[in-house]
Design a protein around this motif. Structure first.
Motif, short mmCIF file in Angstrom:
data_model
loop_
_atom_site.label_atom_id
_atom_site.label_comp_id
_atom_site.label_asym_id
_atom_site.label_seq_id
_atom_site.Cartn_x
_atom_site.Cartn_y
_atom_site.Cartn_z
N LYS A 134 -25.07 -37.23 23.20
CA LYS A 134 -24.83 -37.11 21.75
C LYS A 134 -26.03 -36.44 21.09
CE LYS A 134 -21.94 -41.23 21.50
NZ LYS A 134 -21.88 -42.64 21.07
N PRO A 135 -26.19 -35.15 21.34
CA PRO A 135 -27.34 -34.44 20.76
C PRO A 135 -27.17 -34.26 19.25
CG PRO A 135 -25.86 -32.91 21.84
CD PRO A 135 -25.32 -34.27 22.12
N PRO A 136 -28.23 -33.89 18.56
CA PRO A 136 -28.13 -33.73 17.10
C PRO A 136 -27.18 -32.61 16.71
CG PRO A 136 -30.22 -32.88 17.91
CD PRO A 136 -29.56 -33.57 19.06
N THR A 137 -26.40 -32.86 15.68
CA THR A 137 -25.47 -31.83 15.21
C THR A 137 -25.78 -31.39 13.78
OG1 THR A 137 -23.94 -33.52 14.41
CG2 THR A 137 -23.59 -32.70 16.66
N THR A 138 -26.59 -32.19 13.07
CA THR A 138 -26.92 -31.85 11.67
C THR A 138 -28.42 -31.67 11.52
OG1 THR A 138 -27.25 -34.14 10.98
CG2 THR A 138 -24.99 -33.29 10.88
N TRP A 139 -28.80 -31.09 10.39
CA TRP A 139 -30.23 -30.88 10.12
C TRP A 139 -30.94 -32.22 9.98
CZ3 TRP A 139 -32.03 -26.38 11.27
CH2 TRP A 139 -31.20 -25.27 11.18
N THR A 140 -30.26 -33.18 9.38
CA THR A 140 -30.87 -34.51 9.24
C THR A 140 -31.11 -35.12 10.62
OG1 THR A 140 -29.72 -34.82 7.15
CG2 THR A 140 -30.56 -36.80 8.23
N GLU A 141 -30.14 -34.97 11.50
CA GLU A 141 -30.31 -35.51 12.86
C GLU A 141 -31.40 -34.77 13.62
OE1 GLU A 141 -25.79 -37.23 13.66
OE2 GLU A 141 -26.41 -35.36 14.62
N MET A 142 -31.55 -33.48 13.36
CA MET A 142 -32.64 -32.74 14.02
C MET A 142 -33.98 -33.39 13.66
SD MET A 142 -31.56 -30.23 15.92
CE MET A 142 -33.06 -29.31 16.23
N GLY A 143 -34.12 -33.76 12.39
CA GLY A 143 -35.35 -34.42 11.95
C GLY A 143 -35.49 -35.81 12.56
N GLU A 144 -34.43 -36.58 12.51
CA GLU A 144 -34.50 -37.96 13.02
C GLU A 144 -34.74 -37.99 14.53
OE1 GLU A 144 -31.47 -39.86 9.66
OE2 GLU A 144 -30.73 -39.39 11.68
N TYR A 145 -34.01 -37.16 15.26
CA TYR A 145 -34.22 -37.09 16.71
C TYR A 145 -35.63 -36.55 17.01
CZ TYR A 145 -29.26 -37.86 17.93
OH TYR A 145 -28.01 -38.39 18.11
N GLY A 146 -36.01 -35.54 16.24
CA GLY A 146 -37.33 -34.95 16.44
C GLY A 146 -38.43 -35.98 16.24
N GLN A 147 -38.24 -36.82 15.24
CA GLN A 147 -39.22 -37.88 14.97
C GLN A 147 -39.33 -38.83 16.17
OE1 GLN A 147 -38.16 -40.46 11.64
NE2 GLN A 147 -40.32 -40.59 11.08
N ALA A 148 -38.18 -39.19 16.71
CA ALA A 148 -38.19 -40.13 17.85
C ALA A 148 -38.81 -39.50 19.09
CB ALA A 148 -36.75 -40.56 18.15
N LEU A 149 -38.67 -38.20 19.23
CA LEU A 149 -39.13 -37.52 20.45
C LEU A 149 -40.60 -37.09 20.38
CD1 LEU A 149 -35.92 -35.37 20.86
CD2 LEU A 149 -36.80 -36.90 22.63
N THR A 150 -41.16 -37.09 19.18
CA THR A 150 -42.55 -36.63 19.01
C THR A 150 -43.53 -37.63 19.63
OG1 THR A 150 -42.01 -35.43 17.00
CG2 THR A 150 -44.31 -36.03 17.30
N VAL A 151 -44.52 -37.09 20.32
CA VAL A 151 -45.55 -37.93 20.95
C VAL A 151 -46.91 -37.53 20.37
CG1 VAL A 151 -46.69 -38.53 23.14
CG2 VAL A 151 -44.21 -38.15 23.07
#
Lengths: 409, 288
Positions: free
Chosen positions: A142-159
């Motif tokens: 279930k990869p990101p499909t919206t710009w908001t999800e890009m940000g939310e997923y990106g936040q979770a993936l950032t190290v």
């Protein structure tokens, strides 16, 4: 019978494309032994200036590959020679255009003459690290499909390290430098367009950046830095695209060529698909989306008007454009010329079905001879916004004023 | 032909290659550039004469105004800092101490490093994630500093690079000036009871004045024309905060293909630099 020397200039944007091109040059020497093709590569950062100044000075090559950003300018200056349909084995331009996929030649046909054949026919897709999704508890199915999800997923993936510095970007936006202005513009354009706005009006006579749609789009860009903290100014050392394959970012927008880039630069990661990396469609605003869009841009083979051998150059272009499967499998370039869609090998490229879904939404940047001046102003506006030295509304108003002055001059 | 005439002819023939080279590679481009500044030309076709059109447009161009402001601020910052740093270093290196020659050579190394290499190295030094400046900023509790990504810092960051690259050269000019001061002056003053500060203030600095003027004018002229490190490190950004006039000229000439307009900007830069050069000559000719 072709006879003589053809000089062919191209930009260097990764190893796989010039390798195949050189192989095709060698093979064509067997097809046309009296013709010699001199193939010269230039680093992408110097490419536009070198080509443009050489063409302007009348010292350009016989043929070259150029971004469609340049096409309007080149054509206005009458630097290009049209393709001869007979060279491609057809009777007229209509039949010639019909050899290619719908929309792939948009803008390259002027007054019933074709001036460029796409080498790359690109839209952007989202590439993501499926293994890192699992690592942080996200579902790679279930990869990101919206710009908001890009940000939310990106936040979770950032190290980040102990000092708070980002060591892995969840989703890195392109910033200048080291990226050229082309990339921020290319990725900002769909953000505006998907909301129903645009950079310029329909006839490219007025800037339309001082609109709520553009303001909302700029907020999304700023959110990646400030709200989600998945993207940082200065993080990219050389180029954000290879850095995805160098495992410095978890998600990135790349064209279909991203596949070839991955295969060439990180074969171990590449071969692990879909568990190591995978691909999904370019994001939208979800239900808010007014019209879908993935940015379209092409590098096209073109022939110079001053070439003494235009027919021979077009003959070589016909030859390379007929190697669709090799471009697809060895480089990852999406072939613009028809005839490969039903090839059995397509079934062995599982990412292709996803990439194809983005093509109907392909929209190019504004086709204007003043593109680069406009790009600079949009780039500066985005830099004012992302560095927070000026507010979103003020920055876009300023860019609108300047772009309107440029358009009026 | 007399001996004198033959001698004059030989002399004339000997300088012809140098004059021809100078005329073709230096004078012709300058004159051609001035000619083009009165024309509208996009690199192809015939230039179209537009009189003072390019110059009038310049004074209404917001981007040009910003570039002038950026260039003057940078030039002033670099010149003043270079002057003070190189003078201070020259005064230190004029004294005898162990390994003096070694350190002189070390400080001169940046001068011979090509700008391209220096720009790449400083890009890495300034990198906010991996840069060598990070331990320093951490120790000072400054957090993550965006040296060249922040419009408010980029000017200072480029000044630091320019001073690092240039101060060794100007230090050598000051050292040459210091070594040209006759030691008898110091001896006479010391006999009269002058202390170190008085020696510096009343002998060294006044007699160093020609070197100071040379350094000041050269530093302004050099910094005014800076291009390579700025282009490689910032491309004139962010948000135009380092878009020097040289970058502005380059973009107009080779990206937007507005060669006539670009040459008008270059002509104005030339006039500015000619004024500085004239100033330099005048000051050198002044009898101190």
């Amino acid at each position: 019978m072709p006879n003589g020397l053809i000089s062919f200039w191209q930009h260097y944007g990764g190893a796989s494309r010039p390798e195949l091109t050189q192989a095709l040059v060698n093979e064509y020497a067997e097809v046309e032994p009296e013709l010699t093709i001199s193939y010269e590569l230039t680093p992408i950062g110097q490419w536009d200036k070198k080509l443009t100044t050489a063409l302007a000075a009348g010292s350009g090559p016989d043929m070259f590959t150029a971004a469609d950003l340049n096409f309007t300018l080149f054509n206005e200056r009458q630097w290009l020679a049209p393709a001869d349909p007979a060279t491609f084995g057809v009777a007229d331009t209509a039949a010639l255009v019909d050899l290619f996929l719908p929309a792939s030649l948009n803008g390259l046909v002027v007054e019933d003459k074709l001036y460029g054949v796409p080498m790359e026919y690109n839209v952007l897709h989202t590439y993501y690290r499926a293994d890192q999704f699992v690592e942080v508890g996200l579902d790679p199915a279930k990869p990101p499909t919206t710009w908001t999800e890009m940000g939310e997923y990106g936040q979770a993936l950032t190290v980040r390290d102990d000092s708070g510095r980002m060591t892995r970007a969840g989703f890195q936006w392109p910033y200048r430098p080291p990226m050229s202005n082309e990339w921020p513009f290319r990725q900002f354009h769909p953000l505006v367009y998907q909301l129903g706005g645009d950079i310029l009006n329909e006839d490219n006579t007025e800037c339309t950046l001082n609109t709520p749609e553009a303001e909302r789009a700029a907020e999304v860009v700023l959110d990646f830095i400030v709200k989600y903290r998945c993207s940082e100014l200065g993080y990219t050392i050389e180029d954000k695209n290879p850095e995805f394959w160098q495992e410095r970012s978890s998600m990135d927008f790349e064209g279909p060529w991203g596949v070839g880039l991955g295969r060439a630069t990180n074969p171990e990661l590449f071969e692990g698909y879909p568990d190591s990396w995978w691909i999904t469609n370019f994001p939208t605003y979800g239900e808010e989306t007014v019209r879908n869009m993935s940015p379209l841009w092409r590098y096209a083979y073109m022939v110079t008007a001053t070439s003494p051998n235009p027919q021979d150059a077009w003959g070589f272009i016909d030859f390379v454009s007929r190697q669709q499967i090799r471009w697809l499998t060895e480089v990852g370039d999406f072939p613009a010329r028809k005839g490969w869609e039903d090839d059995p090998i397509v079934e062995t490229l599982p990412w292709l079905a996803i990439q194809l879904q983005d093509y109907p939404n392909a929209v190019p940047v504004p086709q204007t001879a003043k593109y680069f001046e406009i790009e600079e102003q949009v780039g500066q506006a985005l830099e004012r916004i992302t560095t927070q030295t000026s507010g979103i509304k003020e920055s876009l108003e300023e860019a609108t004023t300047r772009i309107n002055e440029i358009l009026a001059s | 032909m007399s001996q004198d005439q033959r001698s004059a002819l030989v002399g004339f023939l000997l300088i012809v290659p140098a004059v021809a080279h100078l005329a073709y590679f230096s004078m012709y481009p300058v004159l051609r550039s001035l000619f083009l500044s009165f024309h509208d030309w996009n690199l192809s076709g015939t230039p179209e004469y537009i009189g003072l059109g390019n110059y009038i447009r310049l004074f209404n161009d917001v981007d040009f105004g910003r570039s002038v402001q950026v260039t003057l601020t940078f030039s002033l910052g670099v010149s003043a800092t270079l002057f003070l740093v190189s003078l201070t270093m020259a005064l230190l290196f004029d004294r005898r101490f162990p390994l003096r020659d070694f350190f002189r050579a070390i400080y001169f190394v940046p001068v011979v490093v090509p700008w391209v290499v220096a720009a790449i190295v400083w890009n890495l030094i300034y990198n906010p994630t991996y840069g060598l400046m990070n331990p320093l900023t951490d120790a000072l509790h400054l957090g993550q500093v965006l040296w060249i990504q922040n419009p408010r810092l980029v000017g200072i960051s480029l000044i630091i690079v320019s001073v690092w690259k240039g101060f060794g050269y100007y230090m050598v000019i000051f050292l040459a000036g210091l070594q040209a001061i006759p030691p008898e002056y110091y001896e006479a003053a010391q006999v009269d009871g002058a202390n170190r500060r008085q020696l510096l203030w009343h002998i060294t600095l006044p007699l160093l004045r020609p070197s100071m003027l040379l350094v000041a004018v050269s530093a302004v002229t050099d910094s005014f024309q800076i291009f390579t490190p700025v282009w490689l490190m910032t491309r004139g950004g962010p948000a135009g905060a380092s878009r020097m006039l040289t970058i502005f000229v380059y973009e107009n000439a080779f990206v937007y293909l507005k060669m006539g307009y670009a040459t008008a900007i270059a002509a104005l830069m030339l006039v500015t630099l000619v004024v500085f050069t004239r100033l330099q000559i005048t000051l050198w000719q002044t009898d101190y």
